[in-house]
Design a protein around this motif. Sequence first.
Motif, PDB file in Angstrom:
ATOM      1  N   LYS A  54     -29.545 -64.102  55.532  1.00 45.80           N
ATOM      2  CA  LYS A  54     -29.142 -65.001  54.432  1.00 45.80           C
ATOM      3  C   LYS A  54     -28.465 -64.246  53.296  1.00 45.80           C
ATOM      4  CE  LYS A  54     -31.001 -68.135  50.990  1.00 45.80           C
ATOM      5  NZ  LYS A  54     -32.196 -68.620  50.335  1.00 45.80           N
ATOM      6  N   ASN A  55     -28.979 -63.082  52.928  1.00 50.45           N
ATOM      7  CA  ASN A  55     -28.525 -62.381  51.728  1.00 50.45           C
ATOM      8  C   ASN A  55     -27.577 -61.212  51.983  1.00 50.45           C
ATOM      9  OD1 ASN A  55     -30.081 -63.756  49.499  1.00 50.45           O
ATOM     10  ND2 ASN A  55     -31.689 -63.279  50.957  1.00 50.45           N
ATOM     11  N   ARG A  56     -27.378 -60.822  53.206  1.00 49.69           N
ATOM     12  CA  ARG A  56     -26.439 -59.791  53.638  1.00 49.69           C
ATOM     13  C   ARG A  56     -26.741 -58.411  53.061  1.00 49.69           C
ATOM     14  NH1 ARG A  56     -20.880 -62.645  55.037  1.00 49.69           N
ATOM     15  NH2 ARG A  56     -21.781 -64.575  55.733  1.00 49.69           N
ATOM     16  N   ILE A  57     -26.767 -57.436  53.927  1.00 48.81           N
ATOM     17  CA  ILE A  57     -27.097 -56.066  53.561  1.00 48.81           C
ATOM     18  C   ILE A  57     -25.845 -55.335  53.077  1.00 48.81           C
ATOM     19  CG2 ILE A  57     -27.954 -53.850  54.407  1.00 48.81           C
ATOM     20  CD1 ILE A  57     -29.552 -55.473  56.531  1.00 48.81           C
ATOM     21  N   ASN A  58     -25.903 -54.801  51.845  1.00 48.77           N
ATOM     22  CA  ASN A  58     -24.794 -54.023  51.287  1.00 48.77           C
ATOM     23  C   ASN A  58     -24.955 -52.528  51.526  1.00 48.77           C
ATOM     24  OD1 ASN A  58     -23.128 -55.990  50.227  1.00 48.77           O
ATOM     25  ND2 ASN A  58     -24.178 -56.035  48.269  1.00 48.77           N
ATOM     26  N   LYS A  59     -26.157 -52.014  51.292  1.00 46.73           N
ATOM     27  CA  LYS A  59     -26.408 -50.578  51.375  1.00 46.73           C
ATOM     28  C   LYS A  59     -27.851 -50.333  51.787  1.00 46.73           C
ATOM     29  CE  LYS A  59     -22.782 -49.054  48.723  1.00 46.73           C
ATOM     30  NZ  LYS A  59     -21.612 -48.794  49.424  1.00 46.73           N
ATOM     31  N   VAL A  60     -28.119 -49.150  52.328  1.00 48.57           N
ATOM     32  CA  VAL A  60     -29.478 -48.725  52.655  1.00 48.57           C
ATOM     33  C   VAL A  60     -29.625 -47.271  52.221  1.00 48.57           C
ATOM     34  CG1 VAL A  60     -31.177 -48.337  54.490  1.00 48.57           C
ATOM     35  CG2 VAL A  60     -29.636 -50.292  54.627  1.00 48.57           C
ATOM     36  N   LEU A  61     -30.770 -46.956  51.649  1.00 48.64           N
ATOM     37  CA  LEU A  61     -31.065 -45.596  51.220  1.00 48.64           C
ATOM     38  C   LEU A  61     -32.461 -45.230  51.702  1.00 48.64           C
ATOM     39  CD1 LEU A  61     -30.365 -43.098  49.397  1.00 48.64           C
ATOM     40  CD2 LEU A  61     -31.508 -44.341  47.541  1.00 48.64           C
ATOM     41  N   LYS A  62     -32.576 -44.089  52.397  1.00 41.59           N
ATOM     42  CA  LYS A  62     -33.899 -43.613  52.775  1.00 41.59           C
ATOM     43  C   LYS A  62     -34.499 -42.923  51.560  1.00 41.59           C
ATOM     44  CE  LYS A  62     -36.552 -41.151  56.250  1.00 41.59           C
ATOM     45  NZ  LYS A  62     -36.490 -40.381  57.495  1.00 41.59           N
ATOM     46  N   LEU A  63     -35.659 -43.405  51.126  1.00 41.79           N
ATOM     47  CA  LEU A  63     -36.314 -42.861  49.949  1.00 41.79           C
ATOM     48  C   LEU A  63     -37.115 -41.618  50.299  1.00 41.79           C
ATOM     49  CD1 LEU A  63     -37.462 -46.231  48.333  1.00 41.79           C
ATOM     50  CD2 LEU A  63     -35.385 -44.907  47.868  1.00 41.79           C
ATOM     51  N   LYS A  64     -37.474 -40.869  49.289  1.00 42.43           N
ATOM     52  CA  LYS A  64     -38.164 -39.600  49.493  1.00 42.43           C
ATOM     53  C   LYS A  64     -39.519 -39.762  50.181  1.00 42.43           C
ATOM     54  CE  LYS A  64     -35.621 -37.501  45.812  1.00 42.43           C
ATOM     55  NZ  LYS A  64     -35.535 -37.101  44.434  1.00 42.43           N
ATOM     56  N   ASP A  65     -40.138 -40.934  50.053  1.00 44.29           N
ATOM     57  CA  ASP A  65     -41.434 -41.157  50.711  1.00 44.29           C
ATOM     58  C   ASP A  65     -41.290 -41.661  52.142  1.00 44.29           C
ATOM     59  OD1 ASP A  65     -40.673 -43.811  50.399  1.00 44.29           O
ATOM     60  OD2 ASP A  65     -42.400 -44.375  49.171  1.00 44.29           O
ATOM     61  N   GLY A  66     -40.051 -41.761  52.654  1.00 44.82           N
ATOM     62  CA  GLY A  66     -39.815 -42.187  54.034  1.00 44.82           C
ATOM     63  C   GLY A  66     -39.575 -43.676  54.200  1.00 44.82           C
ATOM     64  N   THR A  67     -39.707 -44.457  53.132  1.00 50.05           N
ATOM     65  CA  THR A  67     -39.397 -45.882  53.198  1.00 50.05           C
ATOM     66  C   THR A  67     -37.895 -46.069  52.981  1.00 50.05           C
ATOM     67  OG1 THR A  67     -39.864 -46.199  50.837  1.00 50.05           O
ATOM     68  CG2 THR A  67     -41.695 -46.571  52.393  1.00 50.05           C
ATOM     69  N   PHE A  68     -37.422 -47.312  53.087  1.00 52.92           N
ATOM     70  CA  PHE A  68     -35.998 -47.601  52.971  1.00 52.92           C
ATOM     71  C   PHE A  68     -35.765 -48.648  51.897  1.00 52.92           C
ATOM     72  CE2 PHE A  68     -36.801 -46.129  57.233  1.00 52.92           C
ATOM     73  CZ  PHE A  68     -35.801 -45.190  57.431  1.00 52.92           C
ATOM     74  N   LEU A  69     -34.846 -48.349  50.988  1.00 53.00           N
ATOM     75  CA  LEU A  69     -34.410 -49.306  49.973  1.00 53.00           C
ATOM     76  C   LEU A  69     -33.177 -50.003  50.522  1.00 53.00           C
ATOM     77  CD1 LEU A  69     -34.605 -50.452  47.061  1.00 53.00           C
ATOM     78  CD2 LEU A  69     -33.118 -48.550  46.358  1.00 53.00           C
ATOM     79  N   VAL A  70     -33.216 -51.333  50.549  1.00 55.63           N
ATOM     80  CA  VAL A  70     -32.124 -52.125  51.117  1.00 55.63           C
ATOM     81  C   VAL A  70     -31.532 -52.995  50.012  1.00 55.63           C
ATOM     82  CG1 VAL A  70     -31.456 -53.781  52.896  1.00 55.63           C
ATOM     83  CG2 VAL A  70     -33.356 -52.185  53.325  1.00 55.63           C
ATOM     84  N   ALA A  71     -30.263 -52.782  49.697  1.00 55.85           N
ATOM     85  CA  ALA A  71     -29.555 -53.578  48.698  1.00 55.85           C
ATOM     86  C   ALA A  71     -28.854 -54.735  49.392  1.00 55.85           C
ATOM     87  CB  ALA A  71     -28.532 -52.709  47.974  1.00 55.85           C
ATOM     88  N   THR A  72     -28.932 -55.918  48.780  1.00 54.97           N
ATOM     89  CA  THR A  72     -28.295 -57.084  49.386  1.00 54.97           C
ATOM     90  C   THR A  72     -27.224 -57.675  48.467  1.00 54.97           C
ATOM     91  OG1 THR A  72     -29.819 -58.770  48.535  1.00 54.97           O
ATOM     92  CG2 THR A  72     -30.462 -57.626  50.574  1.00 54.97           C
ATOM     93  N   ALA A  73     -26.386 -58.518  49.047  1.00 52.77           N
ATOM     94  CA  ALA A  73     -25.293 -59.142  48.313  1.00 52.77           C
ATOM     95  C   ALA A  73     -25.765 -60.244  47.389  1.00 52.77           C
ATOM     96  CB  ALA A  73     -24.261 -59.694  49.290  1.00 52.77           C
ATOM     97  N   SER A  74     -26.909 -60.862  47.654  1.00 51.39           N
ATOM     98  CA  SER A  74     -27.335 -61.971  46.794  1.00 51.39           C
ATOM     99  C   SER A  74     -28.845 -62.097  46.626  1.00 51.39           C
ATOM    100  CB  SER A  74     -26.784 -63.294  47.330  1.00 51.39           C
ATOM    101  OG  SER A  74     -27.243 -63.525  48.645  1.00 51.39           O
TER     102      SER A  74
END
Length: 161
Positions: A54-74
């Motif tokens: 629904k919100n579309r993935i713009n970017k992904v960043l692997k964080l220092k703790d091993g999790t993933f930050l996912v930026a979306t378009a909306s």
Amino acid sequence: MISSQDELKSSPITAIVNYQADTVLISTLKNGFYLLSGSNLTRMKTAADAFFVKNRINKVLKLKDGTFLVATASGGCVIINKNGALLQHFDNTDGLQDSQVRGIFQDDSENLWLGLDDGIDFIACNSALKYIRPDRRKQTSGYATQILNHQLFIGTADRLY
């Protein structure tokens, strides 16, 4: 190799990040995540798949703790773990200026910086203070702060937090 995969032809690739030693995580704009290990491409299901479509993935960043930050378009941004479980969600109802996240960065103190359509937001990840939620229907001003008995008190125009 990646461009010849039928699964990836219907949606642009938005990020390729290290998943583990021999595997990368590939995000697509509309079709979620894939794992690529050697020449083996597999779909990675997450608890937020419907949200990502629904919100579309713009970017992904692997964080220092091993999790993933996912930026979306909306839909703001979310943090997921390696298994695809949703850990946190940040959007305009949580205090972001808007929910269109175009860029993401983690600084040396592990805080998050978000590039938005209309500015930059900062998420202090290592702070004991996570949310201050005044009445969002009106603006309020902060006038005083005090630490008393190891608790933070914040005085605003409309109440004490």
